[in-house]
Motif scaffolding. Structure first.
Motif, PDB file in Angstrom:
ATOM      1  N   PHE A  51       0.848  -1.203   0.000  1.00 28.40           N
ATOM      2  CA  PHE A  51       0.000   0.000   0.000  1.00 28.40           C
ATOM      3  C   PHE A  51       0.879   1.247   0.000  1.00 28.40           C
ATOM      4  O   PHE A  51       0.643   2.190  -0.744  1.00 28.40           O
ATOM      5  CB  PHE A  51      -0.903   0.064   1.242  1.00 28.40           C
ATOM      6  N   GLY A  52       1.889   1.238   0.868  1.00 30.30           N
ATOM      7  CA  GLY A  52       2.787   2.380   0.966  1.00 30.30           C
ATOM      8  C   GLY A  52       3.483   2.672  -0.348  1.00 30.30           C
ATOM      9  O   GLY A  52       3.555   3.828  -0.785  1.00 30.30           O
ATOM     10  N   LEU A  53       4.000   1.630  -0.988  1.00 31.92           N
ATOM     11  CA  LEU A  53       4.681   1.830  -2.278  1.00 31.92           C
ATOM     12  C   LEU A  53       3.733   2.381  -3.333  1.00 31.92           C
ATOM     13  O   LEU A  53       4.099   3.271  -4.107  1.00 31.92           O
ATOM     14  CB  LEU A  53       5.298   0.514  -2.759  1.00 31.92           C
ATOM     15  N   ILE A  54       2.519   1.864  -3.355  1.00 29.03           N
ATOM     16  CA  ILE A  54       1.541   2.358  -4.336  1.00 29.03           C
ATOM     17  C   ILE A  54       1.235   3.827  -4.088  1.00 29.03           C
ATOM     18  O   ILE A  54       1.210   4.642  -5.024  1.00 29.03           O
ATOM     19  CB  ILE A  54       0.269   1.487  -4.313  1.00 29.03           C
ATOM     20  N   ALA A  61      -3.357   9.227  -5.686  1.00 32.25           N
ATOM     21  CA  ALA A  61      -4.177   8.267  -4.937  1.00 32.25           C
ATOM     22  C   ALA A  61      -3.931   8.387  -3.438  1.00 32.25           C
ATOM     23  O   ALA A  61      -4.848   8.198  -2.642  1.00 32.25           O
ATOM     24  CB  ALA A  61      -3.880   6.847  -5.412  1.00 32.25           C
ATOM     25  N   GLY A  62      -2.707   8.721  -3.053  1.00 34.66           N
ATOM     26  CA  GLY A  62      -2.367   8.818  -1.636  1.00 34.66           C
ATOM     27  C   GLY A  62      -2.880  10.058  -0.944  1.00 34.66           C
ATOM     28  O   GLY A  62      -2.771  10.179   0.279  1.00 34.66           O
ATOM     29  N   THR A  64      -6.138  11.255  -1.269  1.00 32.50           N
ATOM     30  CA  THR A  64      -7.600  11.275  -1.294  1.00 32.50           C
ATOM     31  C   THR A  64      -8.199  10.937   0.068  1.00 32.50           C
ATOM     32  O   THR A  64      -7.530  10.383   0.944  1.00 32.50           O
ATOM     33  CB  THR A  64      -8.124  10.247  -2.314  1.00 32.50           C
ATOM     34  N   LEU A  65      -9.476  11.245   0.203  1.00 36.60           N
ATOM     35  CA  LEU A  65     -10.220  10.833   1.401  1.00 36.60           C
ATOM     36  C   LEU A  65     -10.254   9.310   1.498  1.00 36.60           C
ATOM     37  O   LEU A  65     -10.145   8.754   2.597  1.00 36.60           O
ATOM     38  CB  LEU A  65     -11.642  11.401   1.371  1.00 36.60           C
ATOM     39  N   LEU A  66     -10.372   8.641   0.363  1.00 34.14           N
ATOM     40  CA  LEU A  66     -10.359   7.172   0.372  1.00 34.14           C
ATOM     41  C   LEU A  66      -9.061   6.640   0.977  1.00 34.14           C
ATOM     42  O   LEU A  66      -9.071   5.669   1.730  1.00 34.14           O
ATOM     43  CB  LEU A  66     -10.536   6.621  -1.049  1.00 34.14           C
ATOM     44  N   ALA A  67      -7.936   7.266   0.652  1.00 38.18           N
ATOM     45  CA  ALA A  67      -6.643   6.840   1.210  1.00 38.18           C
ATOM     46  C   ALA A  67      -6.612   7.054   2.721  1.00 38.18           C
ATOM     47  O   ALA A  67      -6.107   6.209   3.466  1.00 38.18           O
ATOM     48  CB  ALA A  67      -5.497   7.595   0.541  1.00 38.18           C
ATOM     49  N   LYS A  68      -7.131   8.179   3.168  1.00 43.32           N
ATOM     50  CA  LYS A  68      -7.165   8.451   4.608  1.00 43.32           C
ATOM     51  C   LYS A  68      -8.050   7.438   5.336  1.00 43.32           C
ATOM     52  O   LYS A  68      -7.677   6.920   6.393  1.00 43.32           O
ATOM     53  CB  LYS A  68      -7.646   9.876   4.868  1.00 43.32           C
ATOM     54  N   LEU A  69      -9.228   7.174   4.769  1.00 39.75           N
ATOM     55  CA  LEU A  69     -10.115   6.166   5.369  1.00 39.75           C
ATOM     56  C   LEU A  69      -9.430   4.798   5.373  1.00 39.75           C
ATOM     57  O   LEU A  69      -9.502   4.061   6.362  1.00 39.75           O
ATOM     58  CB  LEU A  69     -11.433   6.101   4.607  1.00 39.75           C
ATOM     59  N   HIS A  70      -8.790   4.469   4.277  1.00 42.68           N
ATOM     60  CA  HIS A  70      -8.070   3.203   4.178  1.00 42.68           C
ATOM     61  C   HIS A  70      -7.019   3.105   5.280  1.00 42.68           C
ATOM     62  O   HIS A  70      -6.955   2.108   6.012  1.00 42.68           O
ATOM     63  CB  HIS A  70      -7.425   3.112   2.784  1.00 42.68           C
ATOM     64  N   PHE A  71      -6.198   4.134   5.417  1.00 38.26           N
ATOM     65  CA  PHE A  71      -5.125   4.116   6.411  1.00 38.26           C
ATOM     66  C   PHE A  71      -5.677   3.950   7.832  1.00 38.26           C
ATOM     67  O   PHE A  71      -5.234   3.067   8.576  1.00 38.26           O
ATOM     68  CB  PHE A  71      -4.281   5.393   6.328  1.00 38.26           C
ATOM     69  N   LEU A 111     -11.518  -2.376   0.629  1.00 36.22           N
ATOM     70  CA  LEU A 111     -12.450  -1.946  -0.416  1.00 36.22           C
ATOM     71  C   LEU A 111     -12.200  -0.479  -0.776  1.00 36.22           C
ATOM     72  O   LEU A 111     -12.178  -0.122  -1.958  1.00 36.22           O
ATOM     73  CB  LEU A 111     -13.891  -2.150   0.047  1.00 36.22           C
ATOM     74  N   PHE A 112     -11.977   0.369   0.232  1.00 35.07           N
ATOM     75  CA  PHE A 112     -11.651   1.777  -0.039  1.00 35.07           C
ATOM     76  C   PHE A 112     -10.360   1.882  -0.850  1.00 35.07           C
ATOM     77  O   PHE A 112     -10.250   2.708  -1.753  1.00 35.07           O
ATOM     78  CB  PHE A 112     -11.534   2.575   1.258  1.00 35.07           C
ATOM     79  N   PHE A 113      -9.379   1.043  -0.527  1.00 36.63           N
ATOM     80  CA  PHE A 113      -8.123   1.028  -1.281  1.00 36.63           C
ATOM     81  C   PHE A 113      -8.373   0.670  -2.745  1.00 36.63           C
ATOM     82  O   PHE A 113      -7.869   1.336  -3.654  1.00 36.63           O
ATOM     83  CB  PHE A 113      -7.138   0.049  -0.642  1.00 36.63           C
ATOM     84  N   VAL A 114      -9.135  -0.382  -2.977  1.00 38.27           N
ATOM     85  CA  VAL A 114      -9.401  -0.842  -4.348  1.00 38.27           C
ATOM     86  C   VAL A 114     -10.144   0.244  -5.137  1.00 38.27           C
ATOM     87  O   VAL A 114      -9.779   0.550  -6.282  1.00 38.27           O
ATOM     88  CB  VAL A 114     -10.196  -2.172  -4.337  1.00 38.27           C
ATOM     89  N   ILE A 115     -11.161   0.845  -4.537  1.00 41.71           N
ATOM     90  CA  ILE A 115     -11.889   1.925  -5.211  1.00 41.71           C
ATOM     91  C   ILE A 115     -10.935   3.072  -5.526  1.00 41.71           C
ATOM     92  O   ILE A 115     -10.964   3.634  -6.626  1.00 41.71           O
ATOM     93  CB  ILE A 115     -13.077   2.400  -4.343  1.00 41.71           C
ATOM     94  N   ASN A 116     -10.087   3.404  -4.578  1.00 41.66           N
ATOM     95  CA  ASN A 116      -9.125   4.486  -4.759  1.00 41.66           C
ATOM     96  C   ASN A 116      -8.185   4.199  -5.932  1.00 41.66           C
ATOM     97  O   ASN A 116      -7.952   5.064  -6.783  1.00 41.66           O
ATOM     98  CB  ASN A 116      -8.330   4.686  -3.471  1.00 41.66           C
ATOM     99  N   VAL A 117      -7.654   2.989  -5.987  1.00 37.03           N
ATOM    100  CA  VAL A 117      -6.756   2.621  -7.085  1.00 37.03           C
ATOM    101  C   VAL A 117      -7.502   2.673  -8.420  1.00 37.03           C
ATOM    102  O   VAL A 117      -6.988   3.226  -9.410  1.00 37.03           O
ATOM    103  CB  VAL A 117      -6.122   1.232  -6.845  1.00 37.03           C
ATOM    104  N   LEU A 118      -8.702   2.142  -8.449  1.00 40.82           N
ATOM    105  CA  LEU A 118      -9.473   2.157  -9.699  1.00 40.82           C
ATOM    106  C   LEU A 118      -9.781   3.577 -10.160  1.00 40.82           C
ATOM    107  O   LEU A 118      -9.777   3.859 -11.362  1.00 40.82           O
ATOM    108  CB  LEU A 118     -10.763   1.346  -9.540  1.00 40.82           C
ATOM    109  N   LYS A 119     -10.027   4.472  -9.219  1.00 38.57           N
ATOM    110  CA  LYS A 119     -10.360   5.854  -9.568  1.00 38.57           C
ATOM    111  C   LYS A 119      -9.140   6.726  -9.847  1.00 38.57           C
ATOM    112  O   LYS A 119      -9.213   7.637 -10.661  1.00 38.57           O
ATOM    113  CB  LYS A 119     -11.154   6.506  -8.422  1.00 38.57           C
TER     114      LYS A 119
END
Length: 133
Positions: A51-54, A61-62, A64-71, A111-119
């Motif tokens: 996750f960190g490398l991505i 991607a890092g 976004t709100l999705l990334a913060k929620l993911h973390f 799931l938040f991570f996957v959505i974030n990557v896709l977006k």
């Protein structure tokens, strides 16, 4: 500090915990916590490192709100999940409720991570990586 770097730092802590746990189990000759040890190494060290490398390679991607929620969801759920699992593996069901809640929170964070990557990770971003160095 950016989330990519935070994920990498927390991942390195899980690596230390996983190695110490593995050595401790071997010294004690008691491998009942093998399942927790494996989760700490895979879900803690390996997955969080990726996750960190991505998030470092794809800073959009890092941020976004999705990334913060993911973390935050990942880092709240992971230790509580491992605590409940460790107690269960040792034959103590007093924290079994943790296993009813926190694995699901962990999945939600993924799931938040996957959505974030896709977006937020595009083919163009991947092509731009080839220009590094």
């Amino acid at each position: 500090m950016r989330l990519g770097a935070l994920f990498l730092k927390v991942a390195s802590l899980y690596f230390l915990v996983g190695v110490v746990m593995g050595v401790g189990m071997e010294i004690a000759g008691d491998h009942r916590l093998m399942g927790a040890h494996a989760h700490i190494n895979l879900v803690g060290w390996a997955s969080m490192g990726l996750f960190g490398l991505i998030y470092v390679l794809f800073p959009k991607a890092g941020e976004t709100l999705l990334a913060k929620l993911h973390f935050w969801l990942y880092n709240i759920s992971m230790p509580l999940f491992m605590l409940g699992l460790s107690f269960l593996l040792l034959g103590n069901e007093s924290l079994k409720f943790l296993l009813m809640i926190f694995p699901n929170v962990l999945v939600l964070s993924v799931l938040f991570f996957v959505i974030n990557v896709l977006k937020n990770v595009s083919v163009r971003d991947v092509r731009n990586l080839s220009n590094i160095g």
